[in-house]
Design a protein around this motif. Structure first.
Motif, PDB file in Angstrom:
ATOM      1  N   TYR A  16       1.915 -45.367  24.103  1.00 43.87           N
ATOM      2  CA  TYR A  16       0.638 -44.961  24.650  1.00 43.87           C
ATOM      3  C   TYR A  16       0.090 -46.088  25.506  1.00 43.87           C
ATOM      4  O   TYR A  16       0.457 -47.245  25.346  1.00 43.87           O
ATOM      5  N   HIS A  17      -0.772 -45.729  26.426  1.00 40.60           N
ATOM      6  CA  HIS A  17      -1.315 -46.677  27.382  1.00 40.60           C
ATOM      7  C   HIS A  17      -2.786 -46.926  27.066  1.00 40.60           C
ATOM      8  O   HIS A  17      -3.576 -45.992  26.988  1.00 40.60           O
ATOM      9  N   LEU A  18      -3.121 -48.175  26.899  1.00 41.34           N
ATOM     10  CA  LEU A  18      -4.497 -48.526  26.582  1.00 41.34           C
ATOM     11  C   LEU A  18      -5.354 -48.520  27.840  1.00 41.34           C
ATOM     12  O   LEU A  18      -4.892 -48.901  28.923  1.00 41.34           O
ATOM     13  N   TRP A  75      -6.820 -46.798  39.993  1.00 37.76           N
ATOM     14  CA  TRP A  75      -7.832 -46.776  38.938  1.00 37.76           C
ATOM     15  C   TRP A  75      -8.453 -45.392  38.803  1.00 37.76           C
ATOM     16  O   TRP A  75      -8.593 -44.646  39.760  1.00 37.76           O
ATOM     17  N   LYS A  76      -8.811 -45.070  37.565  1.00 36.68           N
ATOM     18  CA  LYS A  76      -9.493 -43.814  37.256  1.00 36.68           C
ATOM     19  C   LYS A  76     -10.576 -44.095  36.208  1.00 36.68           C
ATOM     20  O   LYS A  76     -10.539 -45.118  35.523  1.00 36.68           O
ATOM     21  N   VAL A  77     -11.515 -43.167  36.091  1.00 34.51           N
ATOM     22  CA  VAL A  77     -12.576 -43.311  35.091  1.00 34.51           C
ATOM     23  C   VAL A  77     -12.682 -42.033  34.267  1.00 34.51           C
ATOM     24  O   VAL A  77     -12.404 -40.928  34.748  1.00 34.51           O
ATOM     25  N   TYR A  78     -13.070 -42.221  33.016  1.00 32.30           N
ATOM     26  CA  TYR A  78     -13.365 -41.099  32.126  1.00 32.30           C
ATOM     27  C   TYR A  78     -14.677 -41.440  31.428  1.00 32.30           C
ATOM     28  O   TYR A  78     -14.861 -42.565  30.953  1.00 32.30           O
ATOM     29  N   PHE A  79     -15.589 -40.469  31.362  1.00 31.30           N
ATOM     30  CA  PHE A  79     -16.929 -40.725  30.834  1.00 31.30           C
ATOM     31  C   PHE A  79     -17.148 -40.052  29.482  1.00 31.30           C
ATOM     32  O   PHE A  79     -16.712 -38.916  29.255  1.00 31.30           O
ATOM     33  N   TYR A  80     -17.842 -40.770  28.608  1.00 29.55           N
ATOM     34  CA  TYR A  80     -18.443 -40.197  27.406  1.00 29.55           C
ATOM     35  C   TYR A  80     -19.949 -40.386  27.560  1.00 29.55           C
ATOM     36  O   TYR A  80     -20.406 -41.442  28.017  1.00 29.55           O
ATOM     37  N   LEU A 160     -15.471 -43.871  17.127  1.00 32.29           N
ATOM     38  CA  LEU A 160     -14.376 -44.769  17.491  1.00 32.29           C
ATOM     39  C   LEU A 160     -13.022 -44.217  17.046  1.00 32.29           C
ATOM     40  O   LEU A 160     -12.015 -44.380  17.743  1.00 32.29           O
ATOM     41  N   GLU A 161     -13.003 -43.569  15.894  1.00 32.98           N
ATOM     42  CA  GLU A 161     -11.757 -42.947  15.441  1.00 32.98           C
ATOM     43  C   GLU A 161     -11.316 -41.864  16.431  1.00 32.98           C
ATOM     44  O   GLU A 161     -10.130 -41.745  16.759  1.00 32.98           O
ATOM     45  N   THR A 162     -12.272 -41.078  16.902  1.00 29.36           N
ATOM     46  CA  THR A 162     -11.965 -40.050  17.900  1.00 29.36           C
ATOM     47  C   THR A 162     -11.490 -40.679  19.196  1.00 29.36           C
ATOM     48  O   THR A 162     -10.541 -40.197  19.835  1.00 29.36           O
ATOM     49  N   LEU A 163     -12.132 -41.771  19.588  1.00 28.99           N
ATOM     50  CA  LEU A 163     -11.753 -42.457  20.823  1.00 28.99           C
ATOM     51  C   LEU A 163     -10.292 -42.889  20.774  1.00 28.99           C
ATOM     52  O   LEU A 163      -9.537 -42.700  21.741  1.00 28.99           O
ATOM     53  N   TRP A 164      -9.883 -43.447  19.644  1.00 26.99           N
ATOM     54  CA  TRP A 164      -8.493 -43.891  19.522  1.00 26.99           C
ATOM     55  C   TRP A 164      -7.524 -42.713  19.515  1.00 26.99           C
ATOM     56  O   TRP A 164      -6.421 -42.795  20.061  1.00 26.99           O
ATOM     57  N   ARG A 165      -7.925 -41.610  18.896  1.00 21.98           N
ATOM     58  CA  ARG A 165      -7.056 -40.425  18.942  1.00 21.98           C
ATOM     59  C   ARG A 165      -6.938 -39.900  20.367  1.00 21.98           C
ATOM     60  O   ARG A 165      -5.864 -39.441  20.787  1.00 21.98           O
ATOM     61  N   ASP A 166      -8.033 -39.961  21.116  1.00 21.93           N
ATOM     62  CA  ASP A 166      -7.991 -39.535  22.515  1.00 21.93           C
ATOM     63  C   ASP A 166      -6.992 -40.374  23.307  1.00 21.93           C
ATOM     64  O   ASP A 166      -6.242 -39.856  24.141  1.00 21.93           O
ATOM     65  N   VAL A 167      -6.988 -41.684  23.048  1.00 21.73           N
ATOM     66  CA  VAL A 167      -6.051 -42.575  23.734  1.00 21.73           C
ATOM     67  C   VAL A 167      -4.625 -42.281  23.282  1.00 21.73           C
ATOM     68  O   VAL A 167      -3.707 -42.129  24.096  1.00 21.73           O
ATOM     69  N   ASP A 168      -4.442 -42.185  21.976  1.00 23.02           N
ATOM     70  CA  ASP A 168      -3.109 -42.001  21.405  1.00 23.02           C
ATOM     71  C   ASP A 168      -2.472 -40.689  21.858  1.00 23.02           C
ATOM     72  O   ASP A 168      -1.271 -40.622  22.130  1.00 23.02           O
ATOM     73  N   MET A 169      -3.281 -39.639  21.963  1.00 23.83           N
ATOM     74  CA  MET A 169      -2.759 -38.314  22.307  1.00 23.83           C
ATOM     75  C   MET A 169      -2.914 -37.992  23.798  1.00 23.83           C
ATOM     76  O   MET A 169      -2.662 -36.870  24.223  1.00 23.83           O
TER      77      MET A 169
END
Length: 296
Positions: A16-18, A75-80, A160-169
């Motif tokens: 996965y890419h951080l 570069w790209k951006v994603y917003f919460y 934060l747990e959701t954020l990491w799942r978003d990155v991982d998946m």
């Protein structure tokens, strides 16, 4: 410019890419910031930005774009974004700085909302309550019919747990060659407890932190070894102004070059701050321990 996307492999051999950066932004000046009496007649979540707040958000968008466009052409951006009117309006103005092809998406995230102060807020009563909070302690004090900072910490931890799942998946749906920047448009307290949770700061350290100014932002940038650090983008002077101690700043500098998952042995709040004395040798026997305890 070169692509600096960092790739890692977890224990299941899943690559996965951080994100290159995680940027925390406080909303622009709101009507409540300008006139606290607004909270007595308007629900907190409906408080709008002032004209000045709109201008601040627009300017913040340009500054953030400058930050994220420096190290890569891809570069790209994603917003919460918090669901409050003032944060959504801030995002709308920030978004004017970004062309559509640079925006991967946006998600409204209720767990990023403002601390709940208890429905309509009567100014005279809130003044007394906030004075009590200062005596009690900002982190654990719970507003009547509302939340404590500790409550906000819990829900931000869940986010934060959701954020990491978003990155991982790869829920951000980005090309592996893209340099992704996550931008979180939220509130002052939510941003501070986000940093507290991420960097494992103590309650005592939190108590010394200053709030973010309107449309001020904090940049957590990925260091060379895979750890995020505030010291990659921000100066010592800035971090001191935020209320960070010299030890906290030193830890950020260490993180800027640390390998992902490494432990900073010189960070006092990871171990030493919790004990008066720890034996240096592993050979200390039970009798010595009992002797030390009897002298305590």
């Amino acid at each position: 410019m070169t692509n600096s996307t960092t790739e890692f492999t977890d224990v299941h051999s899943h690559k996965y890419h951080l994100p290159k950066r995680i940027i925390l932004v406080r909303h622009g000046e709101s009507q409540g910031n300008k006139d606290e009496a607004s909270y007595s007649v308007t629900p907190d979540y409906k408080i709008p930005l002032t004209t000045r707040g709109i201008q601040q958000a627009n300017q913040a968008g340009s500054r953030i774009r400058h930050v994220v466009s420096q190290s890569s052409e891809n570069w790209k951006v994603y917003f919460y974004v918090s669901p409050y009117v003032r944060t959504r309006s801030t995002l709308r103005e920030i978004g004017r700085a970004f062309p559509r092809n640079r925006v991967l998406g946006v998600r409204e995230e209720c767990r990023l909302r403002e601390q709940d102060f208890g429905n309509f807020q009567v100014a005279e009563r809130m003044k007394v309550i906030k004075e009590t909070r200062e005596r009690f302690g900002r982190f654990f004090y719970r507003f009547p019919e509302g939340e404590s900072a500790a409550d906000v910490y819990d829900r931000v931890s869940h986010f934060l747990e959701t954020l990491w799942r978003d990155v991982d998946m790869n829920r951000h749906h980005h090309n592996p060659n893209d340099e992704v920047n996550l931008i979180i448009v939220s509130h002052g307290l939510a941003s501070r407890v986000f940093l507290m949770k991420w960097f494992k700061w103590t309650v005592e350290q939190f108590e010394y932190l200053n709030n973010l100014g309107n449309c001020e932002f904090r940049v957590m940038e990925l260091g060379a070894g895979g750890e995020y650090s505030l010291a990659v983008h921000h100066t010592d002077e800035e971090m001191l102004e935020w209320g960070m101690s010299p030890d906290m700043i030193a830890d950020q500098k260490w993180r800027a070059n640390a390998h992902r998952g490494a432990l900073n042995d010189h960070c006092p709040w990871y171990l030493d701050a919790f004990f008066d004395h720890l034996a240096e040798s592993n050979d200390i026997d039970d009798e010595d321990v009992k002797s030390n305890n009897s002298l305590a």
